[in-house]
Write a protein that holds these residues in place. Structure first.
Motif, PDB file in Angstrom:
ATOM      1  N   HIS A 161     -13.992  -2.917   1.787  1.00  0.00           N
ATOM      2  CA  HIS A 161     -13.430  -2.159   1.023  1.00  0.00           C
ATOM      3  C   HIS A 161     -14.028  -0.996   0.411  1.00  0.00           C
ATOM      4  O   HIS A 161     -15.181  -1.055   0.445  1.00  0.00           O
ATOM      5  CB  HIS A 161     -12.675  -2.989  -0.103  1.00  0.00           C
ATOM      6  CG  HIS A 161     -13.224  -3.138  -1.177  1.00  0.00           C
ATOM      7  ND1 HIS A 161     -14.116  -4.248  -1.206  1.00  0.00           N
ATOM      8  CD2 HIS A 161     -13.718  -2.810  -2.388  1.00  0.00           C
ATOM      9  CE1 HIS A 161     -14.761  -4.644  -2.227  1.00  0.00           C
ATOM     10  NE2 HIS A 161     -14.501  -3.226  -3.068  1.00  0.00           N
ATOM     11  N   ARG A 194      -6.178  -0.623   8.448  1.00  0.00           N
ATOM     12  CA  ARG A 194      -6.447  -0.014   7.196  1.00  0.00           C
ATOM     13  C   ARG A 194      -5.308   0.318   5.891  1.00  0.00           C
ATOM     14  O   ARG A 194      -4.461   0.804   6.392  1.00  0.00           O
ATOM     15  CB  ARG A 194      -7.015   1.504   7.533  1.00  0.00           C
ATOM     16  CG  ARG A 194      -7.435   2.553   6.319  1.00  0.00           C
ATOM     17  CD  ARG A 194      -7.806   3.667   6.750  1.00  0.00           C
ATOM     18  NE  ARG A 194      -7.975   4.803   5.636  1.00  0.00           N
ATOM     19  CZ  ARG A 194      -8.654   5.823   5.743  1.00  0.00           C
ATOM     20  NH1 ARG A 194      -9.630   6.253   6.761  1.00  0.00           N
ATOM     21  NH2 ARG A 194      -8.531   6.547   4.552  1.00  0.00           N
ATOM     22  N   TRP A 195      -5.403   0.038   5.062  1.00  0.00           N
ATOM     23  CA  TRP A 195      -4.472   0.095   3.942  1.00  0.00           C
ATOM     24  C   TRP A 195      -5.062   0.969   2.758  1.00  0.00           C
ATOM     25  O   TRP A 195      -6.128   0.712   2.451  1.00  0.00           O
ATOM     26  CB  TRP A 195      -3.987  -0.954   3.293  1.00  0.00           C
ATOM     27  CG  TRP A 195      -2.808  -1.959   4.052  1.00  0.00           C
ATOM     28  CD1 TRP A 195      -2.464  -1.369   5.234  1.00  0.00           C
ATOM     29  CD2 TRP A 195      -2.424  -3.095   3.730  1.00  0.00           C
ATOM     30  NE1 TRP A 195      -1.552  -2.571   5.620  1.00  0.00           N
ATOM     31  CE2 TRP A 195      -1.474  -3.563   4.677  1.00  0.00           C
ATOM     32  CE3 TRP A 195      -2.534  -3.981   2.648  1.00  0.00           C
ATOM     33  CZ2 TRP A 195      -0.744  -4.607   4.689  1.00  0.00           C
ATOM     34  CZ3 TRP A 195      -1.788  -5.194   2.786  1.00  0.00           C
ATOM     35  CH2 TRP A 195      -0.785  -5.500   3.689  1.00  0.00           C
ATOM     36  N   ASP A 196      -4.382   2.001   2.442  1.00  0.00           N
ATOM     37  CA  ASP A 196      -4.794   3.037   1.309  1.00  0.00           C
ATOM     38  C   ASP A 196      -3.788   2.645  -0.024  1.00  0.00           C
ATOM     39  O   ASP A 196      -2.770   3.033   0.154  1.00  0.00           O
ATOM     40  CB  ASP A 196      -4.711   4.351   1.697  1.00  0.00           C
ATOM     41  CG  ASP A 196      -5.765   4.713   2.748  1.00  0.00           C
ATOM     42  OD1 ASP A 196      -6.982   4.662   2.452  1.00  0.00           O
ATOM     43  OD2 ASP A 196      -5.527   5.131   3.737  1.00  0.00           O
ATOM     44  N   TYR A 197      -4.699   2.620  -0.991  1.00  0.00           N
ATOM     45  CA  TYR A 197      -3.954   2.457  -2.330  1.00  0.00           C
ATOM     46  C   TYR A 197      -4.247   3.641  -3.093  1.00  0.00           C
ATOM     47  O   TYR A 197      -5.593   3.648  -3.391  1.00  0.00           O
ATOM     48  CB  TYR A 197      -4.143   1.032  -3.030  1.00  0.00           C
ATOM     49  CG  TYR A 197      -3.757  -0.288  -2.377  1.00  0.00           C
ATOM     50  CD1 TYR A 197      -2.601  -0.506  -2.747  1.00  0.00           C
ATOM     51  CD2 TYR A 197      -4.544  -0.688  -1.446  1.00  0.00           C
ATOM     52  CE1 TYR A 197      -2.079  -1.776  -2.080  1.00  0.00           C
ATOM     53  CE2 TYR A 197      -3.956  -2.140  -0.636  1.00  0.00           C
ATOM     54  CZ  TYR A 197      -2.452  -2.434  -1.167  1.00  0.00           C
ATOM     55  OH  TYR A 197      -2.261  -3.610  -0.398  1.00  0.00           O
ATOM     56  N   THR A 240       0.388   3.435   4.733  1.00  0.00           N
ATOM     57  CA  THR A 240      -0.144   2.674   6.061  1.00  0.00           C
ATOM     58  C   THR A 240       0.086   3.729   7.067  1.00  0.00           C
ATOM     59  O   THR A 240       0.856   4.354   7.040  1.00  0.00           O
ATOM     60  CB  THR A 240       0.729   1.613   6.216  1.00  0.00           C
ATOM     61  OG1 THR A 240       2.013   1.977   6.350  1.00  0.00           O
ATOM     62  CG2 THR A 240       0.438   0.522   5.123  1.00  0.00           C
ATOM     63  N   PRO A 279       0.957  -1.057   0.045  1.00  0.00           N
ATOM     64  CA  PRO A 279       0.004  -0.087  -0.080  1.00  0.00           C
ATOM     65  C   PRO A 279       0.881   1.124  -0.093  1.00  0.00           C
ATOM     66  O   PRO A 279       2.109   1.123   0.481  1.00  0.00           O
ATOM     67  CB  PRO A 279      -0.736  -0.023   1.483  1.00  0.00           C
ATOM     68  CG  PRO A 279      -0.021  -0.957   2.194  1.00  0.00           C
ATOM     69  CD  PRO A 279       0.728  -1.750   1.250  1.00  0.00           C
ATOM     70  N   ARG A 288      -8.583   5.991  -5.815  1.00  0.00           N
ATOM     71  CA  ARG A 288      -8.249   5.516  -4.423  1.00  0.00           C
ATOM     72  C   ARG A 288      -9.132   4.165  -4.231  1.00  0.00           C
ATOM     73  O   ARG A 288     -10.205   3.927  -4.263  1.00  0.00           O
ATOM     74  CB  ARG A 288      -8.448   6.485  -3.219  1.00  0.00           C
ATOM     75  CG  ARG A 288      -8.606   6.020  -1.692  1.00  0.00           C
ATOM     76  CD  ARG A 288      -8.656   7.021  -0.960  1.00  0.00           C
ATOM     77  NE  ARG A 288      -7.320   7.366  -0.542  1.00  0.00           N
ATOM     78  CZ  ARG A 288      -6.789   8.665   0.070  1.00  0.00           C
ATOM     79  NH1 ARG A 288      -7.659   9.558   0.295  1.00  0.00           N
ATOM     80  NH2 ARG A 288      -5.791   8.797   0.306  1.00  0.00           N
ATOM     81  N   TYR A 335     -10.092  -2.146   4.494  1.00  0.00           N
ATOM     82  CA  TYR A 335     -10.261  -2.528   6.051  1.00  0.00           C
ATOM     83  C   TYR A 335      -9.992  -3.831   6.394  1.00  0.00           C
ATOM     84  O   TYR A 335     -10.626  -4.843   5.637  1.00  0.00           O
ATOM     85  CB  TYR A 335     -11.525  -1.740   6.561  1.00  0.00           C
ATOM     86  CG  TYR A 335     -11.736  -0.472   6.090  1.00  0.00           C
ATOM     87  CD1 TYR A 335     -11.064   0.586   6.918  1.00  0.00           C
ATOM     88  CD2 TYR A 335     -12.313   0.133   5.149  1.00  0.00           C
ATOM     89  CE1 TYR A 335     -11.316   1.844   6.784  1.00  0.00           C
ATOM     90  CE2 TYR A 335     -12.541   1.230   4.717  1.00  0.00           C
ATOM     91  CZ  TYR A 335     -11.878   2.278   5.731  1.00  0.00           C
ATOM     92  OH  TYR A 335     -12.176   3.492   5.320  1.00  0.00           O
ATOM     93  N   THR A 386      -9.416   1.682  -0.685  1.00  0.00           N
ATOM     94  CA  THR A 386      -9.280   1.720   0.902  1.00  0.00           C
ATOM     95  C   THR A 386      -9.557   0.153   1.374  1.00  0.00           C
ATOM     96  O   THR A 386     -10.649  -0.036   1.288  1.00  0.00           O
ATOM     97  CB  THR A 386      -9.841   2.590   1.604  1.00  0.00           C
ATOM     98  OG1 THR A 386      -9.402   3.871   1.151  1.00  0.00           O
ATOM     99  CG2 THR A 386      -9.273   2.662   3.155  1.00  0.00           C
TER     100      THR A 386
END
Length: 184
Positions: free
Chosen positions: A114, A83-86, A76, A73, A101, A105, A103
């Motif tokens: 997600h 939670r990871w955000d791409y 972080t 990701p 984006r 969870y 996200t």
């Protein structure tokens, strides 16, 4: 010494040139200003996540499985460890900037849910980065038959001699021996 003055024809010529340049700038949608824009470097950040990739994401996948699917990701957060955000952004000269984006969870190190906006398919993504523009900037490496025939003939050689010679070859080179001659 008398006062310096420009001849009237110089003033008229200067005004004419200024009006022509102003007219060209307004009729071409930017004119000289558009042609003199600085180069803007292409900026690509993050992970590309397509609709097909997102369809493979389902509840219960482990963090390692998600990393294998989307990559690491971009964001972080130690305060939001579940939670990871791409995030993916691309900015190219001559194209609209893109940002997407996704996200993910986690609960107990497994995907819980997600969130994602509208994602393009792989084909749509490739089309959006405008591969034709990249192809247009690449110069051809070979001449086609028409271009070869249009080339001027070498000086001092008739066309029949050039055609009979066939493709050009490199001149033969003679090199000295690598070891000294051991003759007595």
């Amino acid at each position: 010494m008398h006062g310096m003055s420009f001849p009237s024809w110089r003033v008229g010529a200067t005004l004419t040139v200024a009006l022509l340049v102003a007219g060209c700038a307004s009729s071409t949608g930017g004119g000289a200003a558009a042609a003199l824009q600085p180069y803007r470097m292409e900026v690509v950040q993050g992970n590309v996540v397509t609709r097909e990739m997102l369809e493979q994401l389902r509840p219960g996948l482990t963090r390692d499985q998600v990393r294998g699917l989307f990559g690491s990701p971009l964001l972080t957060d130690i305060f939001h460890a579940d939670r990871w955000d791409y995030v993916f952004t691309i900015r190219r000269q001559g194209a609209a900037p893109q940002q997407r984006r996704v996200t993910v969870y986690f609960a107990s190190d497994r995907v819980q849910r997600h969130e994602a906006g509208e994602l393009p398919s792989e084909r749509e993504f490739v089309a959006s980065i405008d591969a034709a523009k990249v192809k247009a900037r690449t110069a051809p490496l070979e001449l086609n038959e028409t271009q070869l025939r249009a080339l001027p003939l070498p000086v001092g050689r008739p066309a029949a001699a050039v055609a009979a010679a066939g493709p050009a070859s490199a001149p033969q080179r003679v090199y000295p021996p690598l070891e000294p001659d051991a003759r007595p």
